[in-house]
Design a protein around this motif. Structure first.
Motif, PDB file in Angstrom:
ATOM      1  N   UNK A  66      13.948   3.967  -8.228  1.00 14.91           N
ATOM      2  CA  UNK A  66      14.237   4.823  -7.091  1.00 14.91           C
ATOM      3  C   UNK A  66      13.087   4.767  -6.098  1.00 14.91           C
ATOM      4  N   UNK A  67      13.337   5.022  -4.825  1.00  6.95           N
ATOM      5  CA  UNK A  67      12.278   4.869  -3.821  1.00  6.95           C
ATOM      6  C   UNK A  67      11.160   5.904  -3.929  1.00  6.95           C
ATOM      7  N   UNK A  68      11.434   7.070  -4.511  1.00 10.08           N
ATOM      8  CA  UNK A  68      10.424   8.129  -4.536  1.00 10.08           C
ATOM      9  C   UNK A  68       9.163   7.691  -5.288  1.00 10.08           C
ATOM     10  N   UNK A  69       9.312   6.876  -6.324  1.00 12.51           N
ATOM     11  CA  UNK A  69       8.159   6.464  -7.113  1.00 12.51           C
ATOM     12  C   UNK A  69       7.659   5.071  -6.801  1.00 12.51           C
ATOM     13  N   UNK A  70       8.200   4.465  -5.737  1.00 13.58           N
ATOM     14  CA  UNK A  70       7.840   3.082  -5.409  1.00 13.58           C
ATOM     15  C   UNK A  70       6.586   3.029  -4.546  1.00 13.58           C
ATOM     16  N   UNK A  71       6.037   1.828  -4.431  1.00 15.99           N
ATOM     17  CA  UNK A  71       4.918   1.593  -3.529  1.00 15.99           C
ATOM     18  C   UNK A  71       5.397   1.580  -2.081  1.00 15.99           C
ATOM     19  N   UNK A  81       8.841  -3.609  -6.607  1.00 18.30           N
ATOM     20  CA  UNK A  81       7.926  -4.354  -7.477  1.00 18.30           C
ATOM     21  C   UNK A  81       6.897  -5.020  -6.569  1.00 18.30           C
ATOM     22  N   UNK A  82       5.641  -4.575  -6.628  1.00 17.19           N
ATOM     23  CA  UNK A  82       4.610  -5.073  -5.728  1.00 17.19           C
ATOM     24  C   UNK A  82       3.468  -5.712  -6.513  1.00 17.19           C
ATOM     25  N   UNK A 126      17.547  -6.731 -15.842  1.00 13.44           N
ATOM     26  CA  UNK A 126      18.285  -6.445 -14.608  1.00 13.44           C
ATOM     27  C   UNK A 126      17.664  -5.228 -13.951  1.00 13.44           C
ATOM     28  N   UNK A 127      17.157  -5.404 -12.727  1.00 14.44           N
ATOM     29  CA  UNK A 127      16.519  -4.321 -11.989  1.00 14.44           C
ATOM     30  C   UNK A 127      17.485  -3.824 -10.922  1.00 14.44           C
ATOM     31  N   UNK A 128      17.890  -2.554 -11.042  1.00 10.67           N
ATOM     32  CA  UNK A 128      18.843  -1.945 -10.114  1.00 10.67           C
ATOM     33  C   UNK A 128      18.078  -1.015  -9.185  1.00 10.67           C
ATOM     34  N   UNK A 129      18.152  -1.312  -7.890  1.00 11.50           N
ATOM     35  CA  UNK A 129      17.431  -0.528  -6.891  1.00 11.50           C
ATOM     36  C   UNK A 129      18.338   0.539  -6.297  1.00 11.50           C
ATOM     37  N   UNK A 130      17.738   1.667  -5.966  1.00 13.81           N
ATOM     38  CA  UNK A 130      18.444   2.774  -5.341  1.00 13.81           C
ATOM     39  C   UNK A 130      17.847   3.027  -3.964  1.00 13.81           C
ATOM     40  N   UNK A 131      18.687   3.475  -3.031  1.00  9.25           N
ATOM     41  CA  UNK A 131      18.225   3.708  -1.674  1.00  9.25           C
ATOM     42  C   UNK A 131      18.003   2.414  -0.928  1.00  9.25           C
ATOM     43  N   UNK A 132      17.030   2.409   0.001  1.00  9.63           N
ATOM     44  CA  UNK A 132      16.701   1.237   0.802  1.00  9.63           C
ATOM     45  C   UNK A 132      15.317   0.766   0.395  1.00  9.63           C
ATOM     46  N   UNK A 133      15.234  -0.428  -0.192  1.00 10.07           N
ATOM     47  CA  UNK A 133      13.959  -0.932  -0.672  1.00 10.07           C
ATOM     48  C   UNK A 133      13.890  -2.450  -0.537  1.00 10.07           C
ATOM     49  N   UNK A 134      12.663  -2.957  -0.551  1.00  7.87           N
ATOM     50  CA  UNK A 134      12.394  -4.371  -0.784  1.00  7.87           C
ATOM     51  C   UNK A 134      12.349  -4.579  -2.291  1.00  7.87           C
ATOM     52  N   UNK A 135      13.068  -5.578  -2.787  1.00  2.00           N
ATOM     53  CA  UNK A 135      13.123  -5.767  -4.240  1.00  2.00           C
ATOM     54  C   UNK A 135      11.741  -6.031  -4.825  1.00  2.00           C
ATOM     55  N   UNK A 136      11.031  -7.027  -4.291  1.00  2.00           N
ATOM     56  CA  UNK A 136       9.669  -7.287  -4.749  1.00  2.00           C
ATOM     57  C   UNK A 136       8.879  -7.895  -3.604  1.00  2.00           C
ATOM     58  N   UNK A 137       7.568  -7.783  -3.701  1.00  2.00           N
ATOM     59  CA  UNK A 137       6.676  -8.387  -2.715  1.00  2.00           C
ATOM     60  C   UNK A 137       5.459  -8.955  -3.424  1.00  2.00           C
TER      61      UNK A 137
END
Length: 574
Positions: A50-55, A78-79, A94-105
């Motif tokens: 989820x985006x709340x805990x992402x970089x 995933x950064x 399998x990584x399932x993203x929620x909201x609007x995110x970049x999958x990895x960088x």
């Protein structure tokens, strides 16, 4: 021996609906801090991020939202940042993203490999609406559309509100109504996709759900709809995130990844060196009722150097070009003295990142002819950092080592010719593409071989060079196209089309193009349409025609051409 890290050691458990983002963030931080090689493993299973805990990072990415302050901060699931000798492995994960995110960088890193992972979104930001029934009742037409299980919507009167998930803030990730802002049309049985009008919401009388994922739309008037079985792929148009990002990095390999959906602008490699995409699959999950795997492009190389390699991949269902390789022209807006140029990013979707380093070579071109005027080496530069807005984001001032001609303002553009990659594109399959299969503009050697292009909406391979619209540079000097199969493209199978407004056959934009041992299956389009190109060699190609007849080769303002057409002559309208 490399250090081995497992995401489960950081509290990340597969097969649970809990947010894995904090644990993923922690394990990546630990991996990037290790001095020496690291292998980071995702065990098989499904992970939700989820985006709340992402970089979050302030980043500026080519062909997205430019310097729009509303979208300057990107959310990244995933950064890997400032990492050296890192492998992120996840076969069966399998990584399932929620909201609007970049999958990895991968940012500011060296020798990084990402392999085996599958990426998807819980709620894709494209609505794939399939017409499953249509007819006329009581003198009025109707359609029944079916949307995938992952699509969220509510019927509100005679309108449909499409939307993303509700986030921790209480807001929905995104929302829009009816046809949204852009549509393309897909025919699953004919296996083609085209840009076109959307009739689903024209003259609507009423809308009502008739099943959990089916919606009936009745119309005021008209005949029986003739689009049974077609899929209307609808979306908004703001490219607020790159789908994935390789930024300011070198020796990065993406191997065996499965991209079931990419929000934003695909996998972008920007100002990076030696980037490889191999054995990856860009395609929606089988049996999901979804057909769109990408919000825009699939893979883009912007301002890269070294080698750009894309091999053994499947590209199925983008909303723009599967592969695009280019630099960026900057417009000359001022000339304080003979060695200093003031430059700007002219296109609203590209701005905010650095273009030059001292010691790199630049070329000044006439925007009308795209011919070089002068070359020089950068000595000093004042430009945006690419990761902050403390400097102007659209303007650059560059000082070079030699005097330049006077009066360059307005009618010239500048390209960094050091940041141009050699390219190898091999053994890929392109299908359900509404646009071109491959776009490439780089002066270093390019080989495009053994690919299959199936019914692309436009050209299979497109070579532009443009200092007026998209500002994507530059000329090709050594391009080999061999052993490919082009099946019923919607435009010229190979289109060499620099966007110069003034042409002279004696001063071509492109040169050194060899087209050999390809197979073309064509309906009303040429195998090759070339403008302002010197040194074309077209030989040993097989051409099968059905439907409308047209010349096999069309040449415009070309010179030193060698074309073998089994006795036929190329068509040159000029």
């Amino acid at each position: 021996m490399p250090t081995l890290l497992d995401v489960t050691d950081f509290g990340v458990l597969p097969g649970h609906d809990i947010d894995a983002a904090p644990g993923v963030r922690a394990v990546l931080g630990a991996a990037c801090a290790v001095d020496g090689p690291v292998v980071l493993r995702f065990p098989p299973g499904e992970y939700h991020l989820w985006p709340e805990g992402a970089q979050r990072r302030e980043l500026y990415v080519s062909n997205t939202v430019g310097d729009d302050p509303r979208h300057r901060v990107k959310t990244i699931a995933v950064l890997a940042e400032a990492a050296d000798d890192l492998v992120i492995a996840g076969e069966g994960a399998r990584l399932v993203l929620h909201g609007l995110q970049t999958t990895f960088a991968v940012v500011d890193s060296r020798r990084v490999r990402v392999e085996g992972l599958e990426f998807d979104f819980a709620v894709p930001t494209v609505v794939d609406a399939t017409v499953v029934d249509a007819g006329v009742e009581a003198g009025r037409p109707f359609r029944v559309i079916r949307v995938p299980e992952a699509t969220l919507f509510s019927v509100e009167g005679a309108s449909i509100r499409w939307h993303g998930e509700t986030l921790g803030s209480g807001e929905v990730a995104w929302e829009g109504r009816d046809a949204l802002e852009y549509t393309q049309i897909h025919d699953p049985s004919g296996r083609w996709t085209r840009r076109g009008p959307n009739p689903l919401f024209e003259g609507v009388r009423s809308i009502r759900p008739v099943g959990e994922h089916e919606i009936r739309i009745d119309y005021d008037q008209g005949g029986e709809p003739a689009d049974l079985g077609l899929v209307y792929e609808m979306r908004l148009t703001t490219r607020d995130h790159p789908g994935a990002l390789v930024l300011d990095s070198s020796e990065v390999t993406l191997s065996g990844l499965r991209f079931r959906y990419l929000h934003g602008f695909g996998v972008v490699a920007q100002t990076s060196r030696d980037v490889t995409v191999e054995g990856c699959e860009f395609q929606t999950p089988p049996g999901s009722g979804r057909y769109t795997a990408g919000f825009a492009d699939f893979v883009q190389f912007s301002g890269c150097s070294g080698r750009a390699v894309v091999s053994d991949c499947l590209f199925d269902g983008p909303h723009d070009d599967p592969i695009n390789v280019h630099g960026t022209y900057l417009r000359v807006t001022g000339q304080p003295d003979r060695r200093t140029l003031e430059l700007e990013y002219p296109h609203p979707e590209t701005a905010g990142f650095p273009q030059f380093s001292p010691g790199e070579q630049v070329e000044v071109v006439d925007r009308g002819t795209l011919q070089p005027i002068a070359t020089a080496t950068v000595e000093q530069v004042r430009q945006p950092s690419g990761s902050a807005h403390d400097l102007p984001l659209r303007t650059i001032v560059v000082t070079v080592d030699a005097e330049l001609p006077d009066d360059l303002t307005g009618w010239t553009a500048v390209e960094n010719v050091t940041r141009t990659p050699a390219v190898h594109i091999a053994r890929n399959v392109f299908r359900n593409v509404p646009t071109r299969g491959v776009l490439v503009t780089t002066r270093r050697p390019v080989v495009i071989e053994d690919n299959r292009f199936e019914r692309t909406g436009m050209a299979g391979i497109y070579v532009s060079c443009d200092a007026d619209e998209w500002w994507e540079s530059g000329p090709v000097r050594d391009l080999t196209i061999r052993g490919n199969e082009f099946v019923e493209p919607g435009g010229p199978a190979i289109f060499l089309d620099p966007r110069n407004t003034r042409s002279d056959p004696g001063r071509a934009v492109h040169s050194g193009v060899v087209v050999t041992d390809n197979r073309f299956v064509l309906d009303g389009v040429p195998a090759l349409d070339a403008k302002s190109t010197r040194g074309i060699r077209f030989r040993n190609n097989g051409i099968v025609r059905h439907g409308r007849s047209t010349p096999d080769v069309v040449l415009r303002s070309c010179s030193d051409v060698g074309v073998e057409l089994d006795g036929a002559e190329p068509n040159d309208p000029q």
